[in-house]
Design a protein around this motif. Structure first.
Motif, short mmCIF file in Angstrom:
data_model
loop_
_atom_site.label_atom_id
_atom_site.label_comp_id
_atom_site.label_asym_id
_atom_site.label_seq_id
_atom_site.Cartn_x
_atom_site.Cartn_y
_atom_site.Cartn_z
N ALA A 298 3.16 5.98 -5.54
CA ALA A 298 3.29 5.91 -7.00
C ALA A 298 2.20 6.68 -7.49
CB ALA A 298 3.38 4.24 -7.27
N VAL A 299 0.89 6.49 -7.03
CA VAL A 299 -0.27 7.06 -7.57
C VAL A 299 0.18 8.74 -7.35
CG1 VAL A 299 -2.60 7.73 -6.89
CG2 VAL A 299 -1.87 5.37 -7.17
N ALA A 300 0.60 9.07 -6.24
CA ALA A 300 0.86 10.46 -6.11
C ALA A 300 1.82 11.25 -7.10
CB ALA A 300 1.44 10.63 -4.58
N ILE A 301 2.83 10.18 -7.30
CA ILE A 301 3.90 10.91 -8.29
C ILE A 301 3.52 10.83 -9.61
CG2 ILE A 301 6.07 9.83 -9.11
CD1 ILE A 301 6.27 10.99 -6.27
N VAL A 302 2.81 9.53 -10.05
CA VAL A 302 2.05 9.76 -11.40
C VAL A 302 1.21 10.90 -11.62
CG1 VAL A 302 0.45 8.35 -12.76
CG2 VAL A 302 2.30 7.10 -11.80
N LEU A 303 0.19 11.48 -10.53
CA LEU A 303 -0.46 12.59 -10.59
C LEU A 303 0.36 13.60 -10.68
CD1 LEU A 303 -3.27 11.87 -8.01
CD2 LEU A 303 -3.45 12.32 -10.36
N ALA B 209 -2.83 14.76 -5.78
CA ALA B 209 -1.57 14.12 -5.26
C ALA B 209 -1.00 14.40 -4.04
CB ALA B 209 -0.36 14.56 -6.26
N GLY B 210 -0.90 15.39 -3.46
CA GLY B 210 -0.49 15.50 -2.18
C GLY B 210 -1.53 14.73 -1.11
N LEU B 211 -2.73 14.85 -1.26
CA LEU B 211 -3.76 14.49 -0.27
C LEU B 211 -3.54 12.76 -0.57
CD1 LEU B 211 -6.89 16.52 -0.85
CD2 LEU B 211 -5.19 16.43 1.03
N VAL B 212 -3.37 12.11 -1.77
CA VAL B 212 -3.25 10.69 -1.99
C VAL B 212 -1.89 10.37 -1.00
CG1 VAL B 212 -2.53 9.02 -3.44
CG2 VAL B 212 -4.21 10.46 -4.09
N ALA B 213 -0.97 11.20 -0.98
CA ALA B 213 0.34 11.08 -0.44
C ALA B 213 0.24 11.05 1.12
CB ALA B 213 1.43 11.85 -0.96
N ALA B 214 -0.47 12.19 1.54
CA ALA B 214 -0.95 12.18 2.87
C ALA B 214 -1.68 10.99 3.68
CB ALA B 214 -1.68 13.46 3.15
N VAL B 215 -2.72 10.70 2.86
CA VAL B 215 -3.50 9.46 3.22
C VAL B 215 -2.60 8.29 3.29
CG1 VAL B 215 -5.40 7.97 2.70
CG2 VAL B 215 -5.83 10.34 2.64
N GLY C 294 4.89 4.98 6.06
CA GLY C 294 5.89 4.99 4.98
C GLY C 294 6.63 6.16 4.72
N THR C 295 7.82 6.15 4.16
CA THR C 295 8.67 7.55 3.98
C THR C 295 8.23 7.62 2.50
OG1 THR C 295 10.45 6.61 5.28
CG2 THR C 295 10.89 8.26 3.61
N ALA C 296 8.05 6.86 1.57
CA ALA C 296 7.60 7.01 0.23
C ALA C 296 6.58 8.12 0.11
CB ALA C 296 7.34 5.77 -0.41
N PRO C 297 5.25 7.78 0.62
CA PRO C 297 4.21 9.03 0.83
C PRO C 297 4.61 9.98 1.34
CG PRO C 297 3.63 6.57 1.52
CD PRO C 297 4.80 6.50 1.63
N ALA C 298 5.33 10.01 2.25
CA ALA C 298 5.85 11.52 2.93
C ALA C 298 6.64 12.27 1.84
CB ALA C 298 6.78 11.17 4.13
N VAL C 299 7.45 11.49 1.29
CA VAL C 299 8.13 11.94 0.17
C VAL C 299 7.28 12.48 -1.07
CG1 VAL C 299 10.03 11.96 -1.64
CG2 VAL C 299 10.43 10.74 0.47
N GLY C 300 6.39 11.80 -1.39
CA GLY C 300 5.27 12.24 -2.24
C GLY C 300 4.63 13.53 -2.09
N PHE C 301 4.07 13.61 -0.66
CA PHE C 301 3.55 14.76 -0.18
C PHE C 301 4.43 16.04 -0.18
CE2 PHE C 301 2.51 17.78 3.31
CZ PHE C 301 1.37 18.06 3.10
N ALA C 302 5.47 15.85 0.31
CA ALA C 302 6.67 17.27 0.27
C ALA C 302 6.82 17.48 -1.45
CB ALA C 302 7.85 16.48 0.91
N LEU C 303 6.97 16.59 -2.23
CA LEU C 303 6.85 16.97 -3.50
C LEU C 303 5.77 17.58 -4.21
CD1 LEU C 303 8.67 13.80 -5.23
CD2 LEU C 303 9.79 16.00 -4.82
N ALA C 304 4.60 16.99 -3.66
CA ALA C 304 3.41 17.78 -4.12
C ALA C 304 3.34 19.02 -3.69
CB ALA C 304 2.05 16.88 -3.64
N LEU D 72 0.78 -1.24 -0.12
CA LEU D 72 -0.12 -0.15 0.03
C LEU D 72 0.98 1.38 0.09
CD1 LEU D 72 -2.71 1.11 -0.04
CD2 LEU D 72 -2.81 0.93 2.36
N THR D 73 1.96 1.30 0.92
CA THR D 73 3.01 2.37 0.72
C THR D 73 3.42 2.62 -0.64
OG1 THR D 73 3.60 1.50 2.92
CG2 THR D 73 5.26 3.36 1.72
N LEU D 74 3.77 1.66 -1.37
CA LEU D 74 4.38 1.96 -2.68
C LEU D 74 3.26 2.28 -3.45
CD1 LEU D 74 7.15 -1.18 -2.97
CD2 LEU D 74 7.45 1.52 -2.51
N VAL D 75 2.26 1.69 -3.55
CA VAL D 75 0.99 2.18 -4.41
C VAL D 75 0.74 3.53 -4.37
CG1 VAL D 75 -1.37 1.53 -4.86
CG2 VAL D 75 0.12 -0.32 -4.70
#
Length: 148
Positions: A56-61, A105-111, A118-128, A50-53
């Motif tokens: 990845a959704v956040a980064i793709v967005l 994208a940021g909201l998906v990563a925050a959730v 996980g660190t990956a969604p936190a990074v996705g949030f920061a990027l968004a 789930l962390t990776l999915v």
């Protein structure tokens, strides 16, 4: 009398909207972070997947927003003032869709972070968040416009 109604101060309206989106994303992320860290940790089975999915959704967005939606926001024409530029429905609409995709994208990563920690969604949030901050109304107007 077929003229579309003009916004009172279109540049101000879009600046306020952009700032509201940034504040909303920060508050949402902070709330989910605090709830996860302080109050209760949700338990999720298969957290690594789930962390990776979700990351990845956040980064793709984000990639879609920057690669496909950003070019749809027209640059301000030379000698066109900001009020005329932001009064055009096509310009406002394209900018709002861009900002909404980035915020999504940021909201998906925050959730994702809330559910998995996980660190990956936190990074996705920061990027968004960084991407949303990097595309304010003034930057979307483009370099071809004469400053007022």
């Amino acid at each position: 009398m077929d003229r579309a109604p003009q916004l009172a101060s279109a540049p101000r309206v879009v600046r306020v909207l952009h700032i509201a989106l940034i504040v909303g994303l920060v508050l949402s992320g902070a709330t989910l972070y605090l709830v996860r860290r302080v109050l209760q940790r949700p338990s999720v089975e298969d957290a690594p997947v789930l962390t990776l999915v979700l990351a990845a959704v956040a980064i793709v967005l984000l990639v879609l927003a920057v690669g496909a939606l950003r070019p749809r926001v027209p640059e301000r024409r030379p000698r066109q003032d900001p009020n005329a530029y932001w009064s055009e429905a096509g310009t406002r609409g394209a900018a709002i869709v861009l900002w909404a995709a980035i915020e999504g994208a940021g909201l998906v990563a925050a959730v994702g972070y809330f559910l998995t920690g996980g660190t990956a969604p936190a990074v996705g949030f920061a990027l968004a968040l960084a991407t949303l901050i990097l595309f304010p109304p003034g930057r979307l107007e483009g370099d071809g416009a004469v400053s007022d």
